[in-house]
Write a protein that holds these residues in place. Structure first.
Motif, mmCIF file in Angstrom:
data_model
loop_
_atom_site.group_PDB
_atom_site.id
_atom_site.type_symbol
_atom_site.label_atom_id
_atom_site.label_comp_id
_atom_site.label_asym_id
_atom_site.label_seq_id
_atom_site.Cartn_x
_atom_site.Cartn_y
_atom_site.Cartn_z
ATOM 1 N N GLN A 93 0.830 -1.206 0.000
ATOM 2 C CA GLN A 93 0.000 0.000 0.000
ATOM 3 C C GLN A 93 0.865 1.257 0.000
ATOM 4 O OE1 GLN A 93 -3.342 -0.129 -0.531
ATOM 5 N NE2 GLN A 93 -2.792 -2.270 -0.785
ATOM 6 N N ALA A 94 1.925 1.271 0.806
ATOM 7 C CA ALA A 94 2.819 2.429 0.857
ATOM 8 C C ALA A 94 3.500 2.641 -0.493
ATOM 9 C CB ALA A 94 3.858 2.247 1.961
ATOM 10 N N TYR A 95 3.989 1.569 -1.094
ATOM 11 C CA TYR A 95 4.676 1.689 -2.379
ATOM 12 C C TYR A 95 3.716 2.151 -3.476
ATOM 13 C CZ TYR A 95 8.523 -0.904 -0.157
ATOM 14 O OH TYR A 95 9.542 -1.317 0.670
ATOM 15 N N LEU A 96 2.499 1.629 -3.481
ATOM 16 C CA LEU A 96 1.520 2.083 -4.477
ATOM 17 C C LEU A 96 1.176 3.553 -4.257
ATOM 18 C CD1 LEU A 96 -0.962 -0.904 -4.917
ATOM 19 C CD2 LEU A 96 0.673 -0.001 -6.569
ATOM 20 N N ASN A 97 1.056 3.967 -3.005
ATOM 21 C CA ASN A 97 0.797 5.382 -2.735
ATOM 22 C C ASN A 97 1.960 6.245 -3.209
ATOM 23 O OD1 ASN A 97 -1.747 4.981 -1.652
ATOM 24 N ND2 ASN A 97 -0.976 4.740 0.426
ATOM 25 N N TYR A 98 3.194 5.758 -3.027
ATOM 26 C CA TYR A 98 4.362 6.474 -3.539
ATOM 27 C C TYR A 98 4.262 6.607 -5.066
ATOM 28 C CZ TYR A 98 9.055 7.299 -5.283
ATOM 29 O OH TYR A 98 10.127 7.804 -5.982
ATOM 30 N N ILE A 99 3.950 5.507 -5.730
ATOM 31 C CA ILE A 99 3.864 5.506 -7.192
ATOM 32 C C ILE A 99 2.768 6.465 -7.654
ATOM 33 C CG2 ILE A 99 3.249 4.079 -9.193
ATOM 34 C CD1 ILE A 99 4.709 1.734 -7.674
ATOM 35 N N ARG A 100 1.631 6.471 -6.982
ATOM 36 C CA ARG A 100 0.528 7.368 -7.356
ATOM 37 C C ARG A 100 0.908 8.836 -7.187
ATOM 38 N NH1 ARG A 100 -2.777 3.295 -4.331
ATOM 39 N NH2 ARG A 100 -3.864 2.118 -5.950
ATOM 40 N N ARG A 101 1.860 9.120 -6.312
ATOM 41 C CA ARG A 101 2.270 10.503 -6.043
ATOM 42 C C ARG A 101 3.407 10.970 -6.955
ATOM 43 N NH1 ARG A 101 0.725 12.133 -0.603
ATOM 44 N NH2 ARG A 101 2.374 13.681 -0.695
ATOM 45 N N LEU A 102 3.902 10.115 -7.838
ATOM 46 C CA LEU A 102 5.012 10.502 -8.708
ATOM 47 C C LEU A 102 4.664 11.762 -9.491
ATOM 48 C CD1 LEU A 102 6.186 7.055 -10.106
ATOM 49 C CD2 LEU A 102 7.389 8.518 -8.472
#
Length: 112
Positions: free
Chosen positions: A86-95
């Motif tokens: 979830q954290a990594y996907l949130n990071y990716i979504r914030r790129l």
């Protein structure tokens, strides 16, 4: 004669689109990008200083467009726990534009 030109254009465009779709699935998204690899990733996807409680260290690797696409649809990213995923996907979504992996992620968002 006009029909022959139109048919020729269709034949040449379709392989190009197929190649584009294949390259999108093979592009990579580092988590986090190399310039910020010393940071951790908070559950909301923000980068925080290493050692921040509740945050996760970076993966030290990149995920392919296909892996990210599947994760967005509910599969976990390879080698991650539920919370890391979830954290990594949130990071990716914030790129943001200019960040390594942004173009790959943006291309996954484009309708086919």
């Amino acid at each position: 004669m006009g029909g022959a030109v139109a048919a020729s254009a269709i034949v040449s465009i379709r392989p190009a689109l197929a190649n584009t779709a294949a390259s999108v699935l093979n592009c990579t998204i580092p988590v986090p990008d190399q310039g910020r690899s010393g940071n951790y990733i908070a559950p909301n996807g923000q980068l925080v200083p290493a050692g921040t409680p509740g945050a996760f260290s970076g993966t030290g690797r990149s995920f392919t467009g296909e892996q990210v696409k599947q994760a967005i649809r509910g599969r976990p990213l390879p080698g991650t726990s539920y919370d890391q995923n979830q954290a990594y996907l949130n990071y990716i979504r914030r790129l943001q534009r200019g960040t390594s992996g942004f173009t790959c992620y943006a291309s996954l968002q484009m309708p086919r």
